[in-house]
Motif scaffolding. Structure first.
Motif, PDB file in Angstrom:
ATOM      1  N   GLY A   1      41.039  47.111  35.893  1.00 47.21           N
ATOM      2  CA  GLY A   1      39.680  47.433  35.564  1.00 47.21           C
ATOM      3  C   GLY A   1      38.639  46.475  35.717  1.00 47.21           C
ATOM      4  O   GLY A   1      38.967  45.247  36.299  1.00 47.21           O
ATOM      5  N   PRO A   2      37.473  46.561  35.182  1.00 45.62           N
ATOM      6  CA  PRO A   2      36.222  45.533  35.251  1.00 45.62           C
ATOM      7  C   PRO A   2      36.623  44.226  34.670  1.00 45.62           C
ATOM      8  O   PRO A   2      36.452  43.260  35.139  1.00 45.62           O
ATOM      9  CB  PRO A   2      35.086  46.024  34.392  1.00 45.62           C
ATOM     10  N   ALA A   3      37.735  44.252  33.531  1.00 48.99           N
ATOM     11  CA  ALA A   3      38.045  42.979  32.939  1.00 48.99           C
ATOM     12  C   ALA A   3      38.920  42.172  33.737  1.00 48.99           C
ATOM     13  O   ALA A   3      39.194  40.774  33.521  1.00 48.99           O
ATOM     14  CB  ALA A   3      38.664  43.465  31.739  1.00 48.99           C
ATOM     15  N   ALA A   4      39.528  42.894  34.870  1.00 47.49           N
ATOM     16  CA  ALA A   4      40.316  42.013  35.610  1.00 47.49           C
ATOM     17  C   ALA A   4      39.879  40.682  36.400  1.00 47.49           C
ATOM     18  O   ALA A   4      40.429  39.669  36.452  1.00 47.49           O
ATOM     19  CB  ALA A   4      41.234  42.827  36.890  1.00 47.49           C
ATOM     20  N   LEU A   5      38.663  41.013  36.782  1.00 49.71           N
ATOM     21  CA  LEU A   5      37.839  39.827  37.373  1.00 49.71           C
ATOM     22  C   LEU A   5      37.728  38.552  36.440  1.00 49.71           C
ATOM     23  O   LEU A   5      37.801  37.472  36.905  1.00 49.71           O
ATOM     24  CB  LEU A   5      36.580  40.442  38.045  1.00 49.71           C
ATOM     25  N   GLY A   6      37.411  38.960  35.265  1.00 51.71           N
ATOM     26  CA  GLY A   6      37.079  37.964  34.303  1.00 51.71           C
ATOM     27  C   GLY A   6      38.466  37.257  33.930  1.00 51.71           C
ATOM     28  O   GLY A   6      38.342  36.095  33.910  1.00 51.71           O
ATOM     29  N   VAL A   7      39.618  38.113  33.981  1.00 47.62           N
ATOM     30  CA  VAL A   7      40.750  37.273  33.673  1.00 47.62           C
ATOM     31  C   VAL A   7      41.200  36.354  34.672  1.00 47.62           C
ATOM     32  O   VAL A   7      41.856  35.216  34.596  1.00 47.62           O
ATOM     33  CB  VAL A   7      41.601  38.241  33.225  1.00 47.62           C
ATOM     34  N   PHE A   8      41.073  36.918  36.199  1.00 44.60           N
ATOM     35  CA  PHE A   8      41.297  36.282  37.210  1.00 44.60           C
ATOM     36  C   PHE A   8      40.449  34.702  37.290  1.00 44.60           C
ATOM     37  O   PHE A   8      41.046  33.775  37.659  1.00 44.60           O
ATOM     38  CB  PHE A   8      40.838  36.966  38.307  1.00 44.60           C
TER      39      PHE A   8
END
Length: 357
Positions: free
Chosen positions: A79-86
């Motif tokens: 989801g959208p949170a994946a980029l932030g975690v990456f």
């Protein structure tokens, strides 16, 4: 472009192009090995070649761990949170793991390396790893162009294994609302088992487990094709298991030579209250039924949708003997519709064949 798609594109190139790409890859590998060799000469002069080798082996392990730390949490969250975690892992855990492993191993090896030397190896390691990374992004454009050229060429590879299916002739039909359409059947051999069928789209082979395929359907070991004359003929890759269990893969595209074939005929449908009998198999994803019952609004049943509760499908083809599933015993088939979406323009060609009065 995904890694498997890159390999598929390289495999589809002409031999001369493949040799050129392999030459470039060999040059990059030679550059990386040359930089490692220069590093080893520096540490050999001070009698610490073994220490350097230990740190470089730690570099390989650290690179794999960094990939796991950066990508696995992001893919797990999605989801959208994946980029932030990456990004968070890339700028926090990844540097600590990379530089920390070099400093720790450099201090523990004997003879040991100074912190400055360990930090230097960490930085040069990043530079060496950047070579294939930079090359990957640099070749994406040329690979996309090569992929488009391969898709337009529509030639099976020279080393393509023979297809263990009986390839029937391409049939031509007139279909009201859609114009000229083609059908073809590939009949599986009795001692083989069809494992999977893939359709190349714009030079790419699908990577998803389940993708739409309105141009073909399967019935047991048989493969049935249907496409509009305004579409390019489907380009397939068939996987089948032989009697000894070995899985073979071969590519296939219809032969569109019609010099000695009969002229096109009308595409006809036989109607029964509980189903239809088409003159040639139709992929379910192309078709829908119009069902009627006295006193109620007609019901449209999309045949390519998910299975209904309790429904069991033995094939994704609409062929002779096809029976509708729902909505009830008193509903009768009044018409069948077929659709063809043109990939270049997105235009839909629609045909609705009504039950004769």
């Amino acid at each position: 472009m995904e890694w498997q798609q890159m390999l598929d594109t390289l495999a589809g190139m002409r031999p001369a192009d493949q040799r050129a790409w392999m030459g470039m890859a060999a040059g990059l590998l030679a550059l990386m090995l040359g930089l490692l060799w220069l590093e080893s000469r520096f540490f050999k002069a001070s009698g610490r070649l073994g220490s350097w080798l230990a740190v470089r082996l730690a570099s390989a392990a650290a690179a794999l761990l960094v990939l796991v730390v950066v990508f696995v949490p992001a893919r797990a969250i999605g989801g959208p949170a994946a980029l932030g975690v990456f990004i968070l892992m890339l700028y926090t855990a990844a540097p600590l793991l990379w530089f920390g492993s070099h400093l720790m191993v450099g201090r523990r090896v004997r003879p040991s390396l100074t912190p400055t030397e360990s930090f230097f190896l960490a930085m040069t390691g990043l530079a060496i790893l950047a070579i294939p990374g930079t090359a990957y992004f640099a070749v994406e454009g040329p690979l996309h162009a090569a992929r488009r050229e391969i898709a337009q060429r529509r030639e099976v590879p020279a080393d393509n294994p023979p297809l263990e299916h009986t390839v029937q002739a391409v049939q031509r039909y007139h279909l009201a609302g859609a114009g000229l359409i083609y059908t073809q059947s590939l009949l599986g051999a009795p001692d083989t088992r069809l494992v999977r069928v893939e359709q190349r789209q714009s030079g790419y082979w699908p990577t998803e487990k389940s993708v739409a395929h309105p141009a073909y359907c399967t019935n047991g070991n048989d493969v049935h094709l249907m496409w509009s004359a305004k579409e390019a003929p489907p380009y397939l890759r068939l996987h089948w298991a032989q009697s000894n269990g070995a899985v073979v893969r071969a590519e296939f595209t219809p032969n569109m030579a019609f010099d000695a074939t009969p002229p096109p005929t009308e595409f006809t449908i036989g109607f029964r209250p509980d189903g239809v009998d088409p003159i040639a198999p139709i992929p379910r994803e192309r078709a829908y039924l119009v069902l009627t019952i006295e006193g109620l609004t007609p019901n449209t049943q999309m045949l390519g949708g998910p299975t209904a509760s309790g429904e069991v499908r033995s094939t994704d083809c609409v062929m002779t003997g096809f029976k509708r599933w729902t909505p009830g015993p008193n509903w009768q088939v009044q018409a069948i519709g077929l659709t063809f979406q043109l990939p270049t323009t997105g235009e839909f060609l629609r045909s609705l064949i009504q039950k004769p009065l």
